[in-house]
Design a protein around this motif. Structure first.
Motif, short mmCIF file in Angstrom:
data_model
loop_
_atom_site.label_atom_id
_atom_site.label_comp_id
_atom_site.label_asym_id
_atom_site.label_seq_id
_atom_site.Cartn_x
_atom_site.Cartn_y
_atom_site.Cartn_z
N GLU A 15 -3.07 -6.66 -6.18
CA GLU A 15 -4.17 -6.71 -7.15
C GLU A 15 -5.50 -6.27 -6.55
OE1 GLU A 15 -2.72 -10.30 -10.16
OE2 GLU A 15 -3.77 -10.79 -8.30
N LYS A 16 -5.63 -6.36 -5.22
CA LYS A 16 -6.91 -6.07 -4.57
C LYS A 16 -6.94 -4.73 -3.86
CE LYS A 16 -7.71 -11.02 -3.78
NZ LYS A 16 -7.84 -12.09 -2.76
N LEU A 17 -5.82 -4.01 -3.81
CA LEU A 17 -5.81 -2.72 -3.11
C LEU A 17 -6.78 -1.76 -3.79
CD1 LEU A 17 -1.99 -2.25 -2.43
CD2 LEU A 17 -3.75 -2.95 -0.80
N SER A 18 -7.54 -1.02 -2.98
CA SER A 18 -8.58 -0.13 -3.52
C SER A 18 -8.17 1.33 -3.39
CB SER A 18 -9.89 -0.34 -2.76
OG SER A 18 -9.77 0.11 -1.41
N ARG A 19 -8.84 2.17 -4.15
CA ARG A 19 -8.60 3.61 -4.04
C ARG A 19 -8.95 4.09 -2.63
NH1 ARG A 19 -11.39 8.44 -4.12
NH2 ARG A 19 -10.13 10.22 -4.89
N LYS A 52 -4.70 2.25 -13.84
CA LYS A 52 -3.58 2.13 -14.77
C LYS A 52 -2.26 1.91 -14.03
CE LYS A 52 -4.71 5.95 -17.01
NZ LYS A 52 -4.70 7.08 -17.98
N GLU A 53 -2.09 2.59 -12.91
CA GLU A 53 -0.83 2.47 -12.19
C GLU A 53 -0.67 1.10 -11.54
OE1 GLU A 53 2.87 4.12 -11.57
OE2 GLU A 53 1.16 4.83 -12.75
N ARG A 54 -1.79 0.44 -11.24
CA ARG A 54 -1.71 -0.92 -10.70
C ARG A 54 -0.97 -1.83 -11.70
NH1 ARG A 54 -5.16 -2.68 -7.02
NH2 ARG A 54 -6.83 -1.34 -7.84
N SER A 55 -1.29 -1.67 -12.98
CA SER A 55 -0.62 -2.49 -14.00
C SER A 55 0.87 -2.20 -14.04
CB SER A 55 -1.24 -2.22 -15.38
OG SER A 55 -2.60 -2.59 -15.41
N VAL A 56 1.23 -0.93 -13.87
CA VAL A 56 2.64 -0.55 -13.87
C VAL A 56 3.36 -1.20 -12.69
CG1 VAL A 56 4.23 1.39 -13.58
CG2 VAL A 56 2.24 1.60 -15.08
N ILE A 57 2.74 -1.17 -11.53
CA ILE A 57 3.35 -1.75 -10.33
C ILE A 57 3.46 -3.27 -10.45
CG2 ILE A 57 3.01 -2.13 -7.85
CD1 ILE A 57 1.71 0.70 -7.81
N LEU A 58 2.45 -3.89 -11.02
CA LEU A 58 2.52 -5.34 -11.22
C LEU A 58 3.64 -5.70 -12.19
CD1 LEU A 58 -1.28 -6.24 -11.32
CD2 LEU A 58 0.35 -6.72 -9.49
N SER A 59 3.87 -4.83 -13.19
CA SER A 59 5.00 -5.04 -14.10
C SER A 59 6.32 -4.92 -13.35
CB SER A 59 4.95 -4.02 -15.24
OG SER A 59 6.10 -4.12 -16.06
N LEU A 101 0.83 -1.21 0.00
CA LEU A 101 0.00 0.00 0.00
C LEU A 101 0.86 1.27 0.00
CD1 LEU A 101 -2.90 1.07 0.10
CD2 LEU A 101 -2.81 0.93 2.59
N ALA A 102 1.91 1.31 0.83
CA ALA A 102 2.77 2.50 0.91
C ALA A 102 3.48 2.73 -0.43
CB ALA A 102 3.79 2.34 2.03
N HIS A 103 3.94 1.66 -1.05
CA HIS A 103 4.62 1.78 -2.34
C HIS A 103 3.65 2.21 -3.43
CE1 HIS A 103 6.05 -0.09 -6.19
NE2 HIS A 103 7.13 0.58 -5.86
N PHE A 104 2.45 1.68 -3.42
CA PHE A 104 1.42 2.06 -4.39
C PHE A 104 1.14 3.57 -4.27
CE2 PHE A 104 -2.36 -0.15 -6.62
CZ PHE A 104 -2.57 0.95 -7.46
N LEU A 105 1.00 4.05 -3.04
CA LEU A 105 0.72 5.47 -2.82
C LEU A 105 1.87 6.34 -3.32
CD1 LEU A 105 -1.21 7.58 -1.69
CD2 LEU A 105 -0.13 7.27 0.55
#
Length: 879
Positions: free
Chosen positions: A166-170, A120-127, A46-50
């Motif tokens: 994959e499941k983290l929400s806005r 869109k950024e979720r896909s980038v992070i999964l990559s 979550l911290a990295h996604f943010l």
């Protein structure tokens, strides 16, 4: 050194400032005391996604504006997330300080977190996550951490588990942002060239109006006490076995960390360290590494070794345990303590070469240890560490009950046990490896019996002095007072392309052996003398050059030059070291066969050049020649391919040019051309022919998760009249970081990759132009399609005009930013000389960049980019 000033705003924001006016550059960090440690169960990453999302815009800075505005200054920006913190930084010309503070303040409370951008950024992070998994050491590290910490979030990877990301929400992102991104939970660090009153006004203007917010509750976890020996076994795809030992150590700021730092260096820093001697010198491992990581809660002291040639990990593990027992039972020698102190002193001085690094260090210790003063007293504390204290901390932490020991076994590799007789360490004797003569160090007084002539010198417009030494080597000296250090960036033209065709791997072996014995010092003596002073000197074989890099304190510059001269004047290439180096190189050659990046590039070059061409050679082709190579082969290659007239030595630091020249003449003057030189390879023989028809190659690798893609064709000469328009066009396309067309379209809008860039691989001739990216296998076609569309879009001029101006300003400012450090100065001067760009290059560069018109740029894109005739090399997962 300049003093650090501290103040705290009424809203709780702590501000640390350090004025350094050596260069008109300023570095701004904003640290938040939030990281993976603060994530709730089931919300890893979550911290990295943010962190990613905070580059996606605010109301004041819409999507893309933050990157565009920072890059337009020529500055640098980035962010990083760890277990204990998230930090955002910009290093820019001083005149743009207020812009940076505006961005940092606005991002603290006004991030949009647009739902479409989250998707869109979720896909980038999964990559990014899958790209990390391409590397076996990352998979092994994650498993080790999961077993080292039992009841703590440190056991989860910072980037998160894929199923949870994959499941983290806005909504989770918004709540996390509001809870932790507050002034009272942050530290602002400003280091560089600024006016005190002006900075204070900017900080008050942009930060004081932000509400303090409620201090987030800090998680409290039970101390991770020693819980007995924990063993981990992992079998997976990978090139070589590995052994890793994790030991829990106290939180950051604990008094034991000074002794732990010294003990870690004694055990594993450099070729004279105990574990290097016990593992690498004896043929059990190709590399050994150790570092104590300071964290808010109990951290980890990690040791890792890459096993040699399928050596069974158990043997390496036994050596670790034996060395740990030795330091628990016997006092460390005083000489080893002094060496560790010297190395610490040198590293602290080297770290002050960059204002960015200084800002980073201040922010790290204030955020993690709540004490920014630790770096200021670090050297004094380390110098007071006694052998008795080292034995005490070894008894506390280097014990089996505090260990998690991991063994990594690669699929399909048969393990073997090295016979005990092969473990006997041998000393390197050079008495029989070279003609008998005086071992007095070389001191130059004449050349071939002739009196030395006066050295030719020339002044560059930006402060560099160029000398042609008496042996025809080129010396560049750039005084940069303020920090008592010196950096060397050098090359000898040649490299892999200059090695005999029938002896692949010669350049690699030569570079690996150059510091392993001269007529005056054997390998052990060279390593001991340099490491005792904290001086670094490294030789690396590149495709078209032997690269030389060095770093030393000013007082030890004669030592670095003396060793450099001995290595070039009379290398010995002793047989015992040749065998050892050969085994190490073969292990590396084997590892790159499973490296996706290396495989993608190798197959691109094999499509780009015909069979037998020198440009096709690499680590992947070197393995054939290494076992057959003799000492005489290396001596012959050194005499034929390594000569002073092909050498450039670029020096930057707190030096006087004439004194540096005198030292160079003294210690390298006896290095002379043999007169039997190998042919000049830097002509049309290395040119890449035009691609007449598109073609591709897919190389499949087991155990990989992402594809690495190289798409390209022939480039252009550095001195071609079209170079600047083509260079600017490439920067707009894929060389301008986050604001380039490729990053905007392939990464940000389509979410197909974590990173994509394009580049001219410039040398002294026509070398390839390429686009490079990673993505999921099923997304390769879509990413290639969009990338080619961006080329055509550029060629037809269907881009916003401001992109040209932004790129020109970024390039003009970026050159000056590259001279922030001695390393950057030395490298830039070397490249100016290598490419023969002229003594006024720095003064002319910005003018030439800004002179490129929109029409010239699009014309160059049409002429030099070929979206219908290209080579496509893909290193893909096996499935």
């Amino acid at each position: 050194m300049p003093r650090v000033k501290q103040r705290i705003l009424q809203n709780g924001l702590k501000v640390l400032t350090k004025k350094i006016s050596a260069m008109p550059v300023v570095s701004v960090f904003l640290w938040y005391r939030v990281g993976a440690r603060n994530e709730s169960k089931g919300q890893s990453g979550l911290a990295h996604f943010l962190e990613h999302m905070l580059f996606k815009g605010t109301a004041a800075f819409p999507q893309g504006d933050i990157s565009r505005l920072i890059e337009r200054t020529g500055g640098q920006q980035n962010a990083f997330t760890s277990y204990d913190y998230t930090a955002y930084y910009e290093t820019v010309p001083s005149e743009h300080l207020e812009l940076v503070l505006r961005i940092q303040a606005d991002r603290m409370s006004n991030a949009l977190l647009d739902p479409r951008e989250v998707h869109k950024e979720r896909s980038v992070i999964l990559s990014e996550l899958d790209g990390n998994k391409n590397h076996p050491h990352v998979r092994f590290r994650d498993l080790m951490n999961a077993q080292t910490w039992i009841n703590h979030p440190y056991r989860r990877p910072v980037i998160g588990w894929k199923e949870e990301v994959e499941k983290l929400s806005r909504e989770q992102l918004v709540n996390f942002y509001r809870a932790h991104y507050t002034p009272s939970n942050a530290v602002l660090v400003v280091v560089g060239d600024y006016e005190e009153k002006i900075l204070a006004g900017y900080v008050k203007k942009h930060f004081s109006g932000i509400a303090r917010g409620q201090a987030p509750a800090q998680p409290c976890y039970p101390a991770e006490l020693a819980h007995g020996l924990n063993q981990v076994v992992m079998e997976d795809h990978g090139p070589a076995p590995m052994v890793q030992v994790n030991l829990l150590i106290p939180p950051a700021g604990h008094k034991d960390h000074f002794a732990l730092s010294v003990l870690s260096d004694v055990l594993a820093k450099g070729k004279t360290a105990r574990l290097y001697r016990s593992l690498v010198d004896r043929g059990l491992a190709t590399d050994v590494y150790a570092s104590p990581y300071e964290m808010i809660d109990p951290g980890v002291w990690t040791f890792r070794a890459i096993c040699q040639n399928a050596v069974h990990p158990q043997q390496v593990e036994e050596v670790f345990l034996k060395e740990f027992a030795t330091v628990r039972e016997q006092l460390i020698r005083k000489h080893e303590c002094v060496k560790a102190v010297n190395q610490t002193r040198a590293q602290l001085v080297f770290s002050k070469d960059s204002i960015t690094d200084q800002a980073l260090m201040l922010g790290f210790y204030e955020t993690v240890a709540k004490d920014w003063r630790i770096p200021e007293r670090y050297l004094q504390a380390v110098a007071k560490v006694t052998p008795k204290q080292l034995q005490e901390v070894a008894g506390k932490y280097l014990i089996p009950a505090n260990m998690t020991i991991g063994r990594f076994f690669p699929h399909g590799v048969k393990m073997k046990t090295v016979p005990l007789k092969a473990l006997k360490a041998k000393s390197c004797s050079i008495a029989t490896a070279a003609p008998t003569r005086s071992r007095q160090a070389p001191v130059r007084t004449s050349v071939a019996g002739k009196k030395m002539s006066r050295c030719h010198s020339e002044k560059f417009s930006h402060g560099c002095t160029k000398y042609i030494l008496s042996n025809q080597a080129t010396l560049l000296v750039h005084p940069n007072p303020g920090n008592p250090m010196v950096v060397l960036s050098g090359l000898v033209q040649g490299g892999v392309v200059a090695e005999p065709q029938e002896k692949p791997g010669m350049a690699l072996m030569h570079a690996h052996m150059l510091d392993r014995g001269s007529l005056w010092r054997d390998a052990n003596k060279i390593a001991a003398d340099l490491e005792f002073k904290g001086t670094q000197l490294l030789y690396t074989a590149r495709r078209e050059e032997l690269q030389i890099t060095g770093e030393t304190l000013c007082e030890d510059l004669p030592l670095m030059f003396r060793v450099l001269g001995e290595n070039f004047i009379k290398p010995v290439f002793p047989e015992i070291e040749r065998h050892k180096a050969g085994q190490e190189i073969l292990a590396v050659c084997h590892s790159v066969r499973q490296n996706s990046d290396m495989q993608a590039w190798q197959h691109f070059y094999e499509m780009a050049y015909p069979a037998g061409h020198p440009m096709r050679r690499s680590l992947l082709t070197a393995a054939k020649g290494i076992p057959k190579m003799t000492r005489q082969d290396l001596l012959a290659y050194h005499q034929a391919a390594i000569s002073p007239e092909k050498a450039i030595f670029s020096i930057a630091g707190d030096v006087e040019p004439e004194k540096v020249r005198q030292l160079m003449e003294k210690y390298l003057g006896q290095w002379q051309s043999s007169g039997n030189q190998s042919p000049d390879y830097f002509n049309t023989a290395l040119e890449m022919a035009p691609v007449m028809k598109s073609k591709g190659h897919i190389h499949r690798l087991p155990g990989k998760h992402e594809s690495i893609v190289v798409l390209g064709h022939q480039g252009l000469h550095r001195d071609h009249p079209d170079y600047y328009p083509a260079f600017v066009a490439n920067q707009i396309l894929g060389g301008a970081g986050l604001s380039s067309l490729l990053m905007q379209e392939v990464r940000d809008r389509a979410g197909l990759t974590y990173s994509i860039y394009s580049q001219f691989r410039v040398s002294r001739g026509n070398r390839p132009w390429c686009i490079v990216f990673q993505t999921e296998p099923e997304k390769v076609d879509a990413a290639v399609k969009i990338a080619l569309e961006q080329i055509r879009r550029l060629q037809t001029g269907r881009i916003k005009r401001h992109l040209l101006i932004d790129t020109q300003e970024r390039l003009a400012g970026g050159l000056a930013m590259g001279m922030e450090t001695n390393t950057g100065i030395a490298y830039l001067n070397r490249e100016i000389e290598y490419h023969q760009l002229g003594k006024d290059y720095i003064a002319e560069y910005a003018r030439r960049i800004r002179a490129v018109t929109f029409k010239q740029m699009t014309a160059a894109a049409r002429k030099w980019f070929h979206p219908d005739k290209y080579l496509l090399s893909i290193a893909a997962p096996e499935k």
